[in-house]
Design a protein around this motif. Structure first.
Motif, mmCIF file in Angstrom:
data_model
loop_
_atom_site.group_PDB
_atom_site.id
_atom_site.type_symbol
_atom_site.label_atom_id
_atom_site.label_comp_id
_atom_site.label_asym_id
_atom_site.label_seq_id
_atom_site.Cartn_x
_atom_site.Cartn_y
_atom_site.Cartn_z
ATOM 1 N N ASN A 738 36.685 23.054 -74.788
ATOM 2 C CA ASN A 738 37.225 22.673 -73.108
ATOM 3 C C ASN A 738 37.839 23.506 -72.818
ATOM 4 O O ASN A 738 38.873 23.076 -73.291
ATOM 5 N N TYR A 739 37.446 24.612 -71.256
ATOM 6 C CA TYR A 739 39.146 24.731 -70.698
ATOM 7 C C TYR A 739 39.179 24.334 -70.098
ATOM 8 O O TYR A 739 37.706 23.949 -68.914
ATOM 9 N N GLN A 740 40.497 23.858 -69.151
ATOM 10 C CA GLN A 740 40.650 23.577 -68.145
ATOM 11 C C GLN A 740 41.228 24.485 -67.620
ATOM 12 O O GLN A 740 42.036 25.474 -67.816
ATOM 13 N N ALA A 741 40.385 24.708 -65.891
ATOM 14 C CA ALA A 741 41.116 25.299 -65.198
ATOM 15 C C ALA A 741 41.152 24.944 -63.750
ATOM 16 O O ALA A 741 40.847 23.612 -63.799
ATOM 17 N N PHE A 748 39.242 21.906 -62.868
ATOM 18 C CA PHE A 748 37.868 21.447 -63.529
ATOM 19 C C PHE A 748 37.514 21.762 -64.556
ATOM 20 O O PHE A 748 38.217 23.013 -65.175
ATOM 21 N N VAL A 749 36.631 22.459 -65.335
ATOM 22 C CA VAL A 749 36.078 22.311 -67.271
ATOM 23 C C VAL A 749 35.387 23.048 -67.738
ATOM 24 O O VAL A 749 34.386 23.192 -66.688
ATOM 25 N N ILE A 750 35.407 24.608 -68.036
ATOM 26 C CA ILE A 750 34.498 25.551 -68.762
ATOM 27 C C ILE A 750 34.103 25.264 -69.894
ATOM 28 O O ILE A 750 35.263 24.817 -71.051
ATOM 29 N N LYS A 778 30.489 20.177 -66.483
ATOM 30 C CA LYS A 778 31.722 21.172 -67.141
ATOM 31 C C LYS A 778 30.691 22.399 -66.653
ATOM 32 O O LYS A 778 30.015 22.602 -66.775
ATOM 33 N N ILE A 779 30.813 23.656 -66.569
ATOM 34 C CA ILE A 779 30.211 24.882 -66.594
ATOM 35 C C ILE A 779 30.251 25.100 -67.836
ATOM 36 O O ILE A 779 31.600 25.583 -68.780
#
Length: 873
Positions: A738-741, A748-750, A778-779
């Motif tokens: 889960n990447y925090q952007a 948002f989260v990727i 999440k995207i």
């Protein structure tokens, strides 16, 4: 001695000669019945588990050069240009009695070990609705050749598969009956695989590579299965290498460990204060302990429970380590990593007592979840109810006292005597008594001895006049019963009170000579209970029920219609005759009657029969109450394989939704139709259509344009849809992909298991479907084409200004410095050049923001170009 020895040698060779002669005769006699190759096995399994096996049953070696296997996709015909015909040309020689296997290159290794040729073209990637033909001297331009054998009907798309649920060309392994000696050369006949093939469950690979006589699989559920551990999912769930009853997920029986699905990690300081963190903490401990007991590759015995599958389709069983006989379920309870969890029927009472004694000792010794220092704040079933926002519904019985309690009063029963019941009727049938005061219920009347004087209250669901009296079908929250009386004027929907004696009329329970009165007119109607044909029986007698996806097979002279659903055949009592033999109905509702020795559904009027649910928008499906049956069409925007099935993200002009199904030939960009009931999987709305209720409407319609949004638009209204976010920066990754952007509107989260983005990178855009898991949206990008990275050093000065406005000057200057130091030659005084240039760039950014003059943009570009001249060669 030598002479005697010589005689023995002669006799020995004579014996070998005769034996070989007999064996040769035997082989030749079988081979003589085969004139050419046949297709001897067909595997259409999960993911890329696809294979076709050919068998040479002749007495001569066969040159495969002139043979081709052709897959006719989705109804493609023999007419050139009509659909896709995918040819696989063969080569080599196939000896008598040998097989030749073609397989997808990403198939299971067991298949690949037997494969003679592999690939990933459409010829290898067929589905259950694709006809397969073995040709000799095939001409791909004209699609003509000598037909040797075939599966399916060329020119026809059956929807999902040919056959029925027992023997079909989708999600099964088909082995040719050994008595079949010649191929099916009629490409236009009504194809039925059950005539020549033996069906085995999905991902059965036991027979690939040889063609011999095989025994059909037994439909009987065995008590035990030997399997190999594939992976540990959590404290009470594992995956095994081969399916049991079509499933590879094993849910541990008789016990329940804390959950881990709700969040990615826990905070040590919160495990005594926050029930979510407490649950995660103990859940991870249980998983770690199970991982110490079982490792991938370990052989285990799965002891299947009395009810082999749970509501999620997982196999319920005890998992016993074969090397030493350790019962890992019981071990988790003994060591305090799990609570006992028994849902009626509990099976062996001896086993029940063993587990309950174990949990009692674990509690006394304050092990694990029972510890006074770090106790589990909520038992798993209580946590699931709260976290998933679902009410507790099971009644809780005390096996020591014989009393049962309301669902919310579960804590009145100690864990070591706790049995859960689905309803009061079942608890009463098993001899338990309520531990709380309540009004009489129909379940009391149903469980009382015949001839008991009873009083009931309930709502009328149907009435039938017979021999001057009326049979009222009456139902409450617990059960249904027939009230027979001639002294009542009441209608469907009225609530009545009735007293009388219980009796059976041809084995159907009723209250006779009832003294009855209407309590309330036109009350809230009773909703029908959705059941399958396997449930039709005494537990639902006199109740209003519905069965979905019903095919009418035949009708007799008494207007009893034989019908079937996905689980088997049953009878519909329809004297009005508004059903049609050969038709399939989305849903049929009626009261459950019993006559002439069998249970039957009795529709009350034509309104109880739904031929087909009308097509609805996905927005309607999203807004409907959960468990509403919906019929949607939409385009697949993404497909992710998870847990043995695919999550298809489908959207129309109104909204998006997840359709979870086995692979059925559809690809991203195809328009599909699906019918099923809405449900949530950890908060993500989805539907799980049966195989007959999902189909391709149109191939290759194209993926709709993603909706361009900012992070503050992310929410339920966009769930399941394809979206794009522009100009963002990835700050960190949590260890679970889960990447925090952050973009101009916020965070948002990727979600990217394949690491399509990286930490400390700028991106021009990301496209993906909006999903929901671990309590947040999440995207989820589909491939590297969905991600466009920004190289700051290659951007224009104006773009740098935009990034500075979005992320701040200080942040941007730091990123530029990082890229510069990575890009340019750092020898000599270059670091001084960087610091000096960055100082000028920062000043120019501020001045441009205040004045808007282009001269400052040119200054930024000048400083960057000057530095980039120092790039290493």
């Amino acid at each position: 001695m030598e002479e005697k020895g010589g005689i023995r040698v002669k006799k020995f060779f004579y014996f070998i000669f005769v034996t070989l002669f007999i064996v040769t005769l035997s082989i030749n006699s079988k081979a003589d019945s085969h004139q050419d190759l046949i297709i001897s096995e067909y595997i259409e399994g999960s993911s890329y588990n696809k294979a076709v096996e050919l068998y040479n049953g002749t007495s001569q070696s066969i040159d495969l050069t002139n043979y081709s296997i052709v897959s006719f996709t989705n109804g493609a015909s023999l007419e050139a240009g009509d659909g896709y015909a995918n040819e696989l040309t063969l080569a080599g020689n196939l000896a008598p009695g040998e097989t030749f296997v073609t397989a997808h290159s990403n198939a299971n290794q067991v298949i690949l070990n037997q494969a003679d040729v592999t690939g990933n073209s459409y010829a290898y990637n067929f589905n259950g609705d694709d006809a397969i033909v073995l040709f000799k001297n095939y001409d791909s331009d004209t699609r003509q050749g000598e037909v040797i054998d075939s599966i399916g009907k060329v020119g026809v798309d059956p929807g999902d598969f040919w056959g029925d649920n027992q023997t079909k060309t989708q999600d099964m392994t088909l082995v040719r009956d050994f008595s079949v000696t010649s191929g099916d050369q009629d490409l236009t006949n009504n194809y039925s695989p059950s005539e020549e093939w033996i069906a085995f469950p999905t991902d059965t690979f036991d027979y690939i590579g040889t063609h011999e006589e095989v025994e059909p699989p037994s439909n009987e559920v065995k008590d035990e299965y030997i399997r190999t551990v594939d992976r540990i999912v959590d404290g009470d769930t594992i995956h095994v290498n081969e399916p049991i009853l079509g499933e590879t997920t094993i849910r541990f029986l008789n016990m329940d460990t804390p959950e881990t699905y709700h969040q990615s990690n826990y905070a040590e300081e919160l495990i005594l204060e926050d029930p979510n963190h407490s649950q995660k903490y103990h859940g991870e401990l249980a998983k770690d302990y199970l991982s110490s007991l079982l490792e991938p590759g370990d052989e285990v015995v799965i002891k299947v429970g009395e009810e082999p599958l749970d509501t999620y389709g997982r196999v319920l069983g005890e998992v016993v380590r074969t090397e030493d006989g350790l019962n890992t379920n019981l071990e988790l309870v003994k060591e305090g990593y799990a609570a006992t969890y028994f849902i009626w029927p509990v099976g062996s009472m001896e086993t029940y007592e063993t587990y309950q004694n174990a949990v009692r000792e674990a509690k006394e010794q304050q092990k694990g979840i029972w510890s006074e220092e770090t106790p589990l704040m909520e038992l798993p079933f209580v946590f699931r109810s709260r976290y998933d926002d679902r009410a507790l519904y099971r009644y809780v019985a005390n096996s020591d006292t014989g009393m049962y309690y309301l669902p919310n009063d579960w804590n009145e029963v100690p864990v070591d005597a706790r049995i859960f019941f689905a309803d009061e009727l079942t608890a009463l049938n098993e001899g338990y008594e309520p531990a709380f005061e309540r009004e009489p219920i129909i379940a009391d009347a149903r469980t009382a001895p015949i001839g008991t004087n009873v009083t009931i209250e309930g709502t009328i669901t149907h009435k039938v006049v017979s021999s001057g009296k009326t049979n009222y079908y009456v139902q409450d929250r617990t059960a249904g019963i027939v009230v027979r009386t001639g002294d009542l004027e009441a209608d469907v929907g009225d609530r009545i009170r009735a007293s009388g004696v219980t009796d059976e009329y041809y084995d159907m329970l009723q209250i006779i000579n009832a003294n009855a009165e209407v309590i309330e007119k036109d009350t809230t109607p009773i909703d029908s209970t959705l059941i399958s044909s396997t449930v039709l029986g005494e537990t639902v007698e006199a109740q209003l029920v519905s069965i979905e996806d019903v095919e009418i097979l035949s009708v007799d002279e008494h207007n009893d219609y034989t019908a079937k659903d996905a689980n088997g055949e049953f009878v519909i009592d329809n004297d009005a005759g508004f059903l049609t033999v050969g038709e399939t109905y989305d849903e049929i509702t009626g009261v459950v009657d019993y006559n002439y020795g069998e249970y039957k559904i009795m529709p009350r009027s034509e309104d109880d029969v739904i031929k087909e649910i009308p097509l609805q928008s996905i927005k309607f499906a999203r807004e409907a109450e959960l468990d509403t049956r919906v019929h949607i069409e939409g385009v697949i925007t993404a497909a992710f394989y998870a847990g043995g099935m695919y999550n298809y993200y489908v959207q129309d002009d109104s909204a998006g939704i997840v359709v979870r199904a086995n692979h059925f030939g559809a690809e991203v960009g195809d328009k599909i139709s699906a019918k099923a009931r809405t449900e949530e999987y950890f908060g993500l709305l989805q539907i799980l259509p049966a195989e007959d209720n999902i189909s391709i409407v149109e191939k290759g319609t194209g993926v709709p344009e993603p909706k361009v949004i900012t992070s503050d638009s992310i929410g339920e209204s966009l769930e399941g849809q394809l979206v794009t976010i522009k100009n963002f920066y990835v700050e960190c990754e949590d260890g679970f992909n889960n990447y925090q952007a952050v973009d101009s509107a916020g965070n948002f989260v990727i979600d990217s298991d394949t690491h399509l983005v990286g930490v400390n990178h700028f991106y021009e855009s990301i496209t993906g479907v909006l999903t929901y898991n671990y309590d947040e949206y999440k995207i989820m990008p589909r491939s590297e084409d969905d991600v466009n990275e920004i190289n700051i050093l290659s951007t224009s000065a104006k773009q740098l200004v935009e990034l500075a406005n979005q992320f701040g000057n200080e942040f941007l200057i730091k990123q530029i410095k990082n890229e510069l130091e990575a890009e340019i030659n750092t020898k000599g005084n270059t670091s001084q050049h960087i610091d000096s240039a960055l100082h000028h760039i920062e000043k120019a950014l501020l001045k441009y923001r205040n004045s808007g003059k282009d001269v400052y943009l040119k200054k930024i570009e000048h400083e960057l170009n000057k530095l980039l001249q120092h790039k290493a060669s």
